[in-house]
Design a protein around this motif. Structure first.
Motif, PDB file in Angstrom:
ATOM      1  N   THR A 214      50.052  40.092  34.096  1.00  0.00           N
ATOM      2  CA  THR A 214      49.126  40.044  35.226  1.00  0.00           C
ATOM      3  C   THR A 214      48.146  38.895  35.084  1.00  0.00           C
ATOM      4  O   THR A 214      47.878  38.173  36.044  1.00  0.00           O
ATOM      5  CB  THR A 214      48.361  41.389  35.338  1.00  0.00           C
ATOM      6  OG1 THR A 214      49.310  42.436  35.504  1.00  0.00           O
ATOM      7  CG2 THR A 214      47.404  41.370  36.524  1.00  0.00           C
ATOM      8  N   ILE A 215      47.631  38.700  33.894  1.00  0.00           N
ATOM      9  CA  ILE A 215      46.686  37.603  33.658  1.00  0.00           C
ATOM     10  C   ILE A 215      47.370  36.251  33.854  1.00  0.00           C
ATOM     11  O   ILE A 215      46.773  35.309  34.381  1.00  0.00           O
ATOM     12  CB  ILE A 215      46.070  37.715  32.239  1.00  0.00           C
ATOM     13  CG1 ILE A 215      45.152  38.939  32.193  1.00  0.00           C
ATOM     14  CG2 ILE A 215      45.309  36.459  31.867  1.00  0.00           C
ATOM     15  CD1 ILE A 215      44.646  39.265  30.799  1.00  0.00           C
ATOM     16  N   ALA A 216      48.633  36.142  33.459  1.00  0.00           N
ATOM     17  CA  ALA A 216      49.359  34.883  33.561  1.00  0.00           C
ATOM     18  C   ALA A 216      49.884  34.603  34.970  1.00  0.00           C
ATOM     19  O   ALA A 216      50.328  33.496  35.245  1.00  0.00           O
ATOM     20  CB  ALA A 216      50.523  34.876  32.576  1.00  0.00           C
ATOM     21  N   THR A 217      49.816  35.586  35.857  1.00  0.00           N
ATOM     22  CA  THR A 217      50.324  35.401  37.213  1.00  0.00           C
ATOM     23  C   THR A 217      49.354  34.546  38.020  1.00  0.00           C
ATOM     24  O   THR A 217      48.164  34.828  38.086  1.00  0.00           O
ATOM     25  CB  THR A 217      50.526  36.764  37.902  1.00  0.00           C
ATOM     26  OG1 THR A 217      51.424  37.543  37.114  1.00  0.00           O
ATOM     27  CG2 THR A 217      51.079  36.591  39.299  1.00  0.00           C
ATOM     28  N   GLU A 218      49.907  33.513  38.633  1.00  0.00           N
ATOM     29  CA  GLU A 218      49.082  32.602  39.428  1.00  0.00           C
ATOM     30  C   GLU A 218      48.500  33.338  40.627  1.00  0.00           C
ATOM     31  O   GLU A 218      49.173  34.111  41.297  1.00  0.00           O
ATOM     32  CB  GLU A 218      49.940  31.434  39.908  1.00  0.00           C
ATOM     33  CG  GLU A 218      49.126  30.314  40.514  1.00  0.00           C
ATOM     34  CD  GLU A 218      49.992  29.111  40.866  1.00  0.00           C
ATOM     35  OE1 GLU A 218      49.676  28.459  41.848  1.00  0.00           O
ATOM     36  OE2 GLU A 218      50.962  28.863  40.141  1.00  0.00           O
ATOM     37  N   GLY A 219      47.234  33.085  40.894  1.00  0.00           N
ATOM     38  CA  GLY A 219      46.564  33.702  42.021  1.00  0.00           C
ATOM     39  C   GLY A 219      45.871  35.000  41.689  1.00  0.00           C
ATOM     40  O   GLY A 219      45.137  35.549  42.501  1.00  0.00           O
ATOM     41  N   ILE A 220      46.098  35.538  40.493  1.00  0.00           N
ATOM     42  CA  ILE A 220      45.425  36.757  40.073  1.00  0.00           C
ATOM     43  C   ILE A 220      44.463  36.381  38.975  1.00  0.00           C
ATOM     44  O   ILE A 220      44.860  35.904  37.906  1.00  0.00           O
ATOM     45  CB  ILE A 220      46.409  37.826  39.578  1.00  0.00           C
ATOM     46  CG1 ILE A 220      47.370  38.223  40.694  1.00  0.00           C
ATOM     47  CG2 ILE A 220      45.662  39.037  39.047  1.00  0.00           C
ATOM     48  CD1 ILE A 220      48.424  39.213  40.277  1.00  0.00           C
ATOM     49  N   SER A 221      43.184  36.563  39.237  1.00  0.00           N
ATOM     50  CA  SER A 221      42.209  36.215  38.214  1.00  0.00           C
ATOM     51  C   SER A 221      41.856  37.448  37.396  1.00  0.00           C
ATOM     52  O   SER A 221      41.832  38.566  37.927  1.00  0.00           O
ATOM     53  CB  SER A 221      40.945  35.635  38.851  1.00  0.00           C
ATOM     54  OG  SER A 221      40.376  36.576  39.723  1.00  0.00           O
ATOM     55  N   PRO A 222      41.570  37.249  36.092  1.00  0.00           N
ATOM     56  CA  PRO A 222      41.191  38.403  35.277  1.00  0.00           C
ATOM     57  C   PRO A 222      39.851  38.947  35.737  1.00  0.00           C
ATOM     58  O   PRO A 222      39.034  38.232  36.336  1.00  0.00           O
ATOM     59  CB  PRO A 222      41.105  37.834  33.865  1.00  0.00           C
ATOM     60  CG  PRO A 222      41.051  36.373  34.013  1.00  0.00           C
ATOM     61  CD  PRO A 222      41.603  36.016  35.354  1.00  0.00           C
ATOM     62  N   PRO A 223      39.611  40.237  35.512  1.00  0.00           N
ATOM     63  CA  PRO A 223      38.335  40.820  35.931  1.00  0.00           C
ATOM     64  C   PRO A 223      37.166  40.163  35.184  1.00  0.00           C
ATOM     65  O   PRO A 223      37.295  39.762  34.041  1.00  0.00           O
ATOM     66  CB  PRO A 223      38.452  42.293  35.550  1.00  0.00           C
ATOM     67  CG  PRO A 223      39.614  42.385  34.629  1.00  0.00           C
ATOM     68  CD  PRO A 223      40.466  41.182  34.842  1.00  0.00           C
ATOM     69  N   THR A 224      36.055  40.029  35.889  1.00  0.00           N
ATOM     70  CA  THR A 224      34.885  39.423  35.270  1.00  0.00           C
ATOM     71  C   THR A 224      34.009  40.492  34.655  1.00  0.00           C
ATOM     72  O   THR A 224      33.965  41.628  35.151  1.00  0.00           O
ATOM     73  CB  THR A 224      34.062  38.631  36.333  1.00  0.00           C
ATOM     74  OG1 THR A 224      33.752  39.534  37.396  1.00  0.00           O
ATOM     75  CG2 THR A 224      34.868  37.463  36.865  1.00  0.00           C
ATOM     76  N   ARG A 225      33.348  40.130  33.594  1.00  0.00           N
ATOM     77  CA  ARG A 225      32.430  41.074  32.924  1.00  0.00           C
ATOM     78  C   ARG A 225      31.104  41.106  33.667  1.00  0.00           C
ATOM     79  O   ARG A 225      30.587  40.086  34.090  1.00  0.00           O
ATOM     80  CB  ARG A 225      32.192  40.635  31.479  1.00  0.00           C
ATOM     81  CG  ARG A 225      33.225  41.152  30.541  1.00  0.00           C
ATOM     82  CD  ARG A 225      32.897  40.792  29.143  1.00  0.00           C
ATOM     83  NE  ARG A 225      31.908  41.732  28.640  1.00  0.00           N
ATOM     84  CZ  ARG A 225      31.337  41.616  27.458  1.00  0.00           C
ATOM     85  NH1 ARG A 225      31.613  40.624  26.662  1.00  0.00           N
ATOM     86  NH2 ARG A 225      30.465  42.509  27.046  1.00  0.00           N
ATOM     87  N   LEU A 226      30.573  42.286  33.769  1.00  0.00           N
ATOM     88  CA  LEU A 226      29.249  42.427  34.349  1.00  0.00           C
ATOM     89  C   LEU A 226      28.214  42.241  33.262  1.00  0.00           C
ATOM     90  O   LEU A 226      28.346  42.781  32.162  1.00  0.00           O
ATOM     91  CB  LEU A 226      29.095  43.802  34.997  1.00  0.00           C
ATOM     92  CG  LEU A 226      30.049  44.085  36.164  1.00  0.00           C
ATOM     93  CD1 LEU A 226      29.887  45.532  36.596  1.00  0.00           C
ATOM     94  CD2 LEU A 226      29.786  43.155  37.308  1.00  0.00           C
ATOM     95  N   ALA A 227      27.186  41.471  33.537  1.00  0.00           N
ATOM     96  CA  ALA A 227      26.156  41.213  32.533  1.00  0.00           C
ATOM     97  C   ALA A 227      25.153  42.328  32.484  1.00  0.00           C
ATOM     98  O   ALA A 227      24.954  43.100  33.319  1.00  0.00           O
ATOM     99  CB  ALA A 227      25.461  39.901  32.823  1.00  0.00           C
TER     100      ALA A 227
END
Length: 173
Positions: A160-173
């Motif tokens: 999923t991370i390597a799939t183009e167009g799908i960005s990994p979830p961002t961490r909340l600060a």
């Protein structure tokens, strides 16, 4: 001794435990009543949700079946069998056999979970023929390879991370 002790319990379960299909019907009925009563859905809408969900599960089930069948075909092919037999010949003790099954299962599961599932079982069976070892422990070590499959070559998260167009979830600060 254990067989004699467990015999009455087995007879009791065989006689009074209903067929699994009864549980499916009962749980479906409970879920339907809850959807109507709590979620305020119409019976027709609940029936539509159930039907749509069933076919979605059928698609997923077929994908998993294909992963297992292709894993079995690859694991039981003559070249892989020969490799497993050669590796099995290196085990000299029960402890060594258990460690070897674990390592082979880890490597195979890293490649693909369906392949690892079958290779672990076939390799444990091969080692049990060669060395006197507790088969239950051998099988448990074969399935311990699953601890790495999700991070392997066919793992869901890395793909999923390597799939183009799908960005990994961002961490909340």
């Amino acid at each position: 001794m254990l067989k004699m002790i467990s015999k009455p319990a087995v007879k009791l379960v065989e006689r009074y435990l209903p067929d699994p299909y009864i549980f499916v019907l009962l749980l479906t009925l409970i879920a339907s009543v809850a959807a109507i009563a709590i979620e305020r859905q119409t019976p027709l809408a609940v029936l539509r949700f159930w039907g749509d969900g069933f076919w979605g599960l059928l698609t997923f089930s077929m994908q998993m079946l294909l992963v297992l069948v292709t894993g079995f075909m690859l694991a039981s092919s003559p070249p892989v069998k020969r490799i497993l037999q050669k590796i099995a010949g290196t085990a000299k003790s029960p402890g060594g056999a258990i460690i070897l099954v674990t390592l082979v299962s880890l490597a195979a599961s890293w490649i693909n979970w369906g392949f690892g599932l079958v290779v672990g079982a076939l390799f444990a069976k091969e080692l049990a023929r060669l060395i006197r070892v507790d088969y239950r422990l051998l099988v448990a070590s074969a399935y311990s390879g699953f601890v790495v499959w999700h991070g392997g070559l066919a793992g869901s998260i890395p793909l999923t991370i390597a799939t183009e167009g799908i960005s990994p979830p961002t961490r909340l600060a």
